[in-house]
Design a protein around this motif. Structure first.
Motif, PDB file in Angstrom:
ATOM      1  N   GLY A   1     -31.253 -27.353 -13.158  1.00 12.31           N
ATOM      2  CA  GLY A   1     -32.136 -28.286 -13.654  1.00 12.31           C
ATOM      3  C   GLY A   1     -31.616 -28.827 -15.047  1.00 12.31           C
ATOM      4  N   ASP A   2     -31.085 -27.860 -15.952  1.00 13.61           N
ATOM      5  CA  ASP A   2     -30.801 -28.101 -17.056  1.00 13.61           C
ATOM      6  C   ASP A   2     -29.187 -28.514 -17.199  1.00 13.61           C
ATOM      7  OD1 ASP A   2     -33.164 -27.044 -18.026  1.00 13.61           O
ATOM      8  OD2 ASP A   2     -32.350 -25.135 -18.497  1.00 13.61           O
ATOM      9  N   SER A   3     -28.539 -28.595 -16.036  1.00 14.38           N
ATOM     10  CA  SER A   3     -27.202 -29.194 -15.831  1.00 14.38           C
ATOM     11  C   SER A   3     -27.135 -30.725 -16.132  1.00 14.38           C
ATOM     12  CB  SER A   3     -26.550 -28.565 -14.688  1.00 14.38           C
ATOM     13  OG  SER A   3     -27.239 -29.237 -13.499  1.00 14.38           O
ATOM     14  N   GLY A   4     -28.487 -31.387 -15.797  1.00 19.43           N
ATOM     15  CA  GLY A   4     -28.302 -32.847 -15.720  1.00 19.43           C
ATOM     16  C   GLY A   4     -27.638 -33.426 -14.488  1.00 19.43           C
ATOM     17  N   ASP A   5     -27.575 -32.578 -13.352  1.00 18.22           N
ATOM     18  CA  ASP A   5     -26.806 -32.757 -12.286  1.00 18.22           C
ATOM     19  C   ASP A   5     -27.884 -33.580 -11.319  1.00 18.22           C
ATOM     20  OD1 ASP A   5     -24.483 -32.078 -13.185  1.00 18.22           O
ATOM     21  OD2 ASP A   5     -24.666 -30.271 -11.887  1.00 18.22           O
TER      22      ASP A   5
ATOM     23  N   GLY B   1     -37.982 -32.873 -14.906  1.00 12.23           N
ATOM     24  CA  GLY B   1     -37.499 -33.085 -16.359  1.00 12.23           C
ATOM     25  C   GLY B   1     -36.520 -34.203 -16.483  1.00 12.23           C
ATOM     26  N   THR B   2     -36.534 -35.182 -15.391  1.00 13.03           N
ATOM     27  CA  THR B   2     -35.405 -36.236 -15.028  1.00 13.03           C
ATOM     28  C   THR B   2     -36.140 -37.667 -15.447  1.00 13.03           C
ATOM     29  OG1 THR B   2     -35.482 -36.128 -12.844  1.00 13.03           O
ATOM     30  CG2 THR B   2     -33.818 -34.826 -13.954  1.00 13.03           C
ATOM     31  N   GLY B   3     -35.285 -38.543 -15.359  1.00 14.23           N
ATOM     32  CA  GLY B   3     -35.866 -39.847 -15.435  1.00 14.23           C
ATOM     33  C   GLY B   3     -36.562 -40.381 -16.670  1.00 14.23           C
ATOM     34  N   PRO B   4     -37.773 -40.652 -16.697  1.00 12.69           N
ATOM     35  CA  PRO B   4     -38.676 -40.902 -17.733  1.00 12.69           C
ATOM     36  C   PRO B   4     -39.058 -39.754 -18.626  1.00 12.69           C
ATOM     37  CG  PRO B   4     -39.913 -41.257 -15.927  1.00 12.69           C
ATOM     38  CD  PRO B   4     -38.673 -41.084 -15.430  1.00 12.69           C
ATOM     39  N   PHE B   5     -38.813 -38.239 -17.852  1.00 13.23           N
ATOM     40  CA  PHE B   5     -39.653 -37.110 -18.497  1.00 13.23           C
ATOM     41  C   PHE B   5     -38.313 -36.378 -19.166  1.00 13.23           C
ATOM     42  CE2 PHE B   5     -42.125 -38.604 -14.825  1.00 13.23           C
ATOM     43  CZ  PHE B   5     -43.539 -38.191 -15.465  1.00 13.23           C
TER      44      PHE B   5
END
Length: 363
Positions: A206-210, A278-282
């Motif tokens: 999750g923290d990788s941004g992938d 925790g991606t997109g708008p989050f």
């Protein structure tokens, strides 16, 4: 101000405790009066359970939710032996059926279908794609309230994958309101199964941004439903039955078996999936405070060795974060070549055995 707040919380906890005590006694009182029988509804797929209509997710937004009964429950007073199970993202409540069957005769698993899957309905007042994880937490809260009103009070809650996050979020909401799963619902045990991780726990994937690109690659604008995250069932073996060496494991279910079992959902609101990761708008995943399960409801964390989404060490860190138990007494790794993220779909007895073997971990 802190003293006033603490006093208010203490009073609220006393009220909640008293309310729980009365509710816990009520089913046995009714049973003694001879009114212990339950009237069950029947879902569209033939599963018995409880259709809970007009569940309010937010002001002006409602949905009919079905709580599936897998196993046996002939009286509200017997519900203390039931388990309340929360399914994961893009899954349906039926994904818990193999687990209930593996528990054997006399088992009772209650599993609510979230909207637009299984035996539940479509939201009224908002598009399905507009819902988020807070709406799902509200759904769980309302479902448990409705079951409680019928005298049905399971003492164990399980959450798989995204369902584990929802269990954490529900406990966090209740604690913020100066109560808890134990105080409000009498839930004594919580079991997280291959749970997703909160913002406070490091997560390599999750923290990788992938994940951002992957999520958007499976975004679909469904007419009448809104923007959803959908995984075609043909891709399920690659998504969910693949080990850490990118091999589909022995015993993996076929797409036909997945559909026949009703394990899959059309999809999830894209917004909810972004929030989960925790991606997109989050900018961050949902939060779960340290020590959230330190008192009251006892926590176990089940983790699978070949899970490509959450590593064993990350799940152990989650357990320690939520409990404050640095000895990891009730962290339960399940090892073996087939222990993928959805192990209980294809080898549910492995999960049953892991839970049974850890029953005394808190002693």
């Amino acid at each position: 101000m802190r003293l006033v707040k603490s006093s208010w919380c203490f009073a609220a906890l006393l009220i909640a405790h008293n309310g729980c005590s009365e509710a816990l006694e009520e089913p046995d009182v009714e049973a003694r009066k001879g009114h212990s029988g339950l009237v069950l509804d029947v879902g569209e797929d033939g599963t018995p359970g409880f259709m809970l209509t007009d569940i309010e997710l937010r002001p002006g937004v409602t949905v009919d939710l079905f709580v599936n009964l897998y196993g046996e429950l002939d009286a509200a007073s017997a519900s203390k032996s039931c388990q309340f199970a929360v399914h994961g993202g893009v899954f349906a409540a039926a994904s818990w059926r193999p687990y209930a069957e593996a528990l054997g005769e006399g088992a009772c698993v209650l599993a609510a279908d979230m909207p637009v899957r299984g035996n539940s309905g479509t939201p009224e007042g908002a598009l399905f794609g507009e819902l988020d994880l807070f709406d799902y937490v509200t759904a769980l809260e309302r479902v448990l309230d409705r079951l409680n009103a019928r005298g049905i009070r399971p003492r164990t809650i399980l959450g798989h994958s995204m369902g584990g996050t929802l269990v954490q979020m529900l406990q966090q909401r209740l604690v913020d309101d100066c109560t808890s799963l134990r105080e409000r619902y009498g839930i004594r045990d919580a079991i997280l199964v291959a749970s997703d991780l909160p913002a406070e726990v490091p997560w390599l994937l999750g923290d990788s941004g992938d994940l951002s690109g992957l999520i958007e690659a499976f975004a679909v604008d469904e007419p009448g439903l809104g923007e959803l995250f959908e995984i075609p069932v043909a891709l399920w073996p690659a998504f969910y039955f693949t080990d850490r060496n990118d091999n589909v494991v022995p015993g993996a279910l076929t797409p036909a078996q997945i559909e026949a079992g009703g394990f899959n959902a059309l999809g999830e609101p894209l917004r909810a999936i972004h929030q989960l990761n925790g991606t997109g708008p989050f900018t961050a995943r949902p939060s779960a405070a340290a020590g959230l399960f330190e008192k009251g409801t006892r926590l176990r964390a089940i983790a699978y060795e070949e899970d490509i989404y959450v590593q064993l060490g990350e799940s152990e860190t989650l357990y320690r974060h939520l409990t404050g138990d640095d000895s990891s007494r009730c962290f339960v790794p399940v090892l073996g070549p087939d222990t993928v993220h959805v192990l209980q779909f294809s080898a549910a007895e492995r999960l049953v055995d892991a839970i049974a073997a850890s029953d005394d971990c808190h002693d």
